[in-house]
Design an enzyme around this catalytic site. Structure first.
Site, short mmCIF file in Angstrom:
data_model
loop_
_atom_site.label_atom_id
_atom_site.label_comp_id
_atom_site.label_asym_id
_atom_site.label_seq_id
_atom_site.Cartn_x
_atom_site.Cartn_y
_atom_site.Cartn_z
N ARG A 51 -36.26 84.00 30.13
CA ARG A 51 -37.14 84.51 30.60
C ARG A 51 -36.80 85.67 31.75
O ARG A 51 -37.27 86.66 31.85
CB ARG A 51 -37.96 83.59 31.49
CG ARG A 51 -39.23 83.00 30.91
CD ARG A 51 -39.34 81.45 31.24
NE ARG A 51 -38.18 80.79 30.96
CZ ARG A 51 -38.22 80.21 29.58
NH1 ARG A 51 -39.30 80.29 28.78
NH2 ARG A 51 -37.05 79.62 29.31
N THR A 52 -35.64 85.35 32.30
CA THR A 52 -35.29 86.16 33.57
C THR A 52 -34.74 87.45 32.92
O THR A 52 -35.13 88.71 33.45
CB THR A 52 -34.31 85.57 34.24
OG1 THR A 52 -34.48 84.34 34.85
CG2 THR A 52 -33.90 86.28 35.51
N LYS A 80 -11.76 90.05 27.69
CA LYS A 80 -10.37 90.34 27.92
C LYS A 80 -9.53 90.15 29.02
O LYS A 80 -8.54 90.51 29.26
CB LYS A 80 -10.45 91.91 27.48
CG LYS A 80 -11.01 92.46 26.04
CD LYS A 80 -10.79 94.04 26.17
CE LYS A 80 -11.49 94.45 24.84
NZ LYS A 80 -11.52 95.97 24.63
N ARG A 101 -26.72 87.84 36.30
CA ARG A 101 -26.46 86.43 36.28
C ARG A 101 -25.00 85.96 36.04
O ARG A 101 -24.45 86.46 35.03
CB ARG A 101 -27.44 85.92 35.25
CG ARG A 101 -27.32 84.25 34.96
CD ARG A 101 -28.15 83.56 34.30
NE ARG A 101 -29.76 83.77 35.00
CZ ARG A 101 -30.66 83.08 34.47
NH1 ARG A 101 -30.55 82.56 33.33
NH2 ARG A 101 -31.77 83.18 35.13
N HIS A 129 -31.41 81.60 43.17
CA HIS A 129 -32.24 82.63 42.09
C HIS A 129 -33.28 83.20 42.86
O HIS A 129 -34.51 82.65 42.53
CB HIS A 129 -32.70 81.34 40.97
CG HIS A 129 -33.10 81.96 39.71
ND1 HIS A 129 -33.46 83.48 39.59
CD2 HIS A 129 -33.32 81.47 38.67
CE1 HIS A 129 -33.66 83.78 38.39
NE2 HIS A 129 -33.76 82.50 37.65
C1 NCD Z 1 -33.97 78.74 35.70
C2 NCD Z 1 -32.39 79.08 36.00
O1 NCD Z 1 -32.02 79.72 35.28
O2 NCD Z 1 -32.14 78.85 36.93
N1 NCD Z 1 -34.59 79.41 34.96
C3 NCD Z 1 -35.15 80.66 34.88
O3 NCD Z 1 -34.68 81.67 35.33
N2 NCD Z 1 -36.40 80.67 34.46
C4 NCD Z 1 -34.10 77.16 35.72
C5 NCD Z 1 -33.40 76.47 34.49
O4 NCD Z 1 -32.65 77.04 33.81
O5 NCD Z 1 -33.50 75.17 34.46
#
Ligand code: NCD
Length: 304
Positions: A51-52, A80, A101, A129
């Site tokens: 999703r993100t 590397k 991320r 997040h």
């Molecule tokens: C979350 C995350 O990556 O922290 N997911 C997200 O970004 N929608 C929650 C999770 O992974 O449980």
């Protein structure tokens, strides 16, 4: 605001403004379709995501911009031995804004100190997040039209769940909220956050382990997955992974206007039978994530 690393980088007024823009985007999509023409978003995902990353990419496409990046650090020069700083310096040559991320807490902050373009923290380890929190806040705005005077339950992995940490940080700035923190003993909220909550005048909180006992008083239930990838040993994960399972039966005692949120992905903590319940908001929440990220990209690129 140059970067978004922590949700507290934004004032309550800035968040309100961003939500306002996101709602305008929902209502007038066409107006925004060329706002980022000629601009490039890089998505650097050193950890899995559906999703993100895809909502960031969809957001940039719907703004008329371009996207590049990687979603498997194993195919990048990280494999590397390249440092995050050097990767960031490189990607700054090819992009106008970066969503990143990383499994290490603080990596996006380090990246932002080296970067010549805005950096967005798309999740750093078990820490924060902030763009999920913006998604959650837009969902609450759309579903409840207020951030004040509510009882909010957080259920599941409150120790490693970075979405919970950021959302608590955001909600602590509103008024008259009561948090019910529902988790097994081993997955309780980190001590640093508990101290912040204790010192905060806007909220009260309680820590419990049984969802069934708590459900009837909640206005919002924020469910989370047990974060397998953060555990030091598999046996602990296996013991704790099925701590919660929200079913139709659990909801018999819930308020009619309860709103159930979940950042997703879900594993077993919400039964599929709950998806059709009008109180389930988690798939709508996923869609809202795209609109708030459109608003965020425009804000950081200083596009009106
Ligand atoms: C979350 C995350 O990556 O922290 N997911 C997200 O970004 N929608 C929650 C999770 O992974 O449980």
């Amino acid at each position: 605001m140059k970067n978004l690393i922590d949700i507290r980088d934004m004032s309550v007024e800035e968040i309100d403004q961003l939500i306002h823009t996101a709602i305008d985007i929902i209502e007038n999509k066409e107006k925004y379709s060329k706002k980022c023409k000629g601009k490039t978003l890089a998505t650097l995902f050193f950890e899995p995501s559906t999703r993100t990353r895809l909502s960031f990419e969809a957001a940039m496409f719907e703004l008329g911009g371009n996207v590049l990046g990687f979603h498997d650090a194993g195919t990048s020069s990280t494999a590397k031995g390249e440092s995050v700083s050097d990767t960031i310096r490189t990607v700054c040559c090819y992009s106008d804004i970066i969503a990143m991320r990383h499994p290490k807490e603080g990596a996006p902050l380090v990246a932002s100190q080296k970067a010549s373009v805005p950096i967005i923290n798309a999740g750093d380890g078990g820490h924060n997040h902030p763009t999920q929190t913006l998604t959650d806040l837009l969902t609450i705005k759309m579903e409840k039209n207020s951030f004040n005077n509510m009882t909010v339950g957080f259920c599941g992995d409150l120790k490693f769940g970075r979405t919970v940490h950021s959302l608590i940080n955001a909600l602590m700035r509103y008024e008259n909220l009561h948090f019910v923190l529902i988790s097994p003993q081993e997955l309780r909220i980190p001590e640093y956050l508990r101290s912040e909550m204790e010192a905060n005048k806007n909220i009260t909180f309680e820590e419990v382990s049984d969802l069934n006992d708590a459900i009837s008083k909640l206005d919002i239930l924020y469910m989370t997955r047990v974060q397998r990838e953060r555990f030091f040993n598999e046996a602990d994960y296996i013991r704790l992974k099925d701590s919660y399972n929200l079913t139709k039966k659990t909801l018999l005692n819930a308020k009619e206007d309860l709103k159930i949120l979940h950042p997703l992905p879900r594993v077993n903590e919400i039964s599929a039978e709950v998806d059709d319940d009008p109180r389930a908001c988690y798939f709508k929440q996923t869609l809202y994530g795209k609109y708030i990220r459109m608003a965020l990209i425009m804000k950081l690129l200083k596009i009106e």
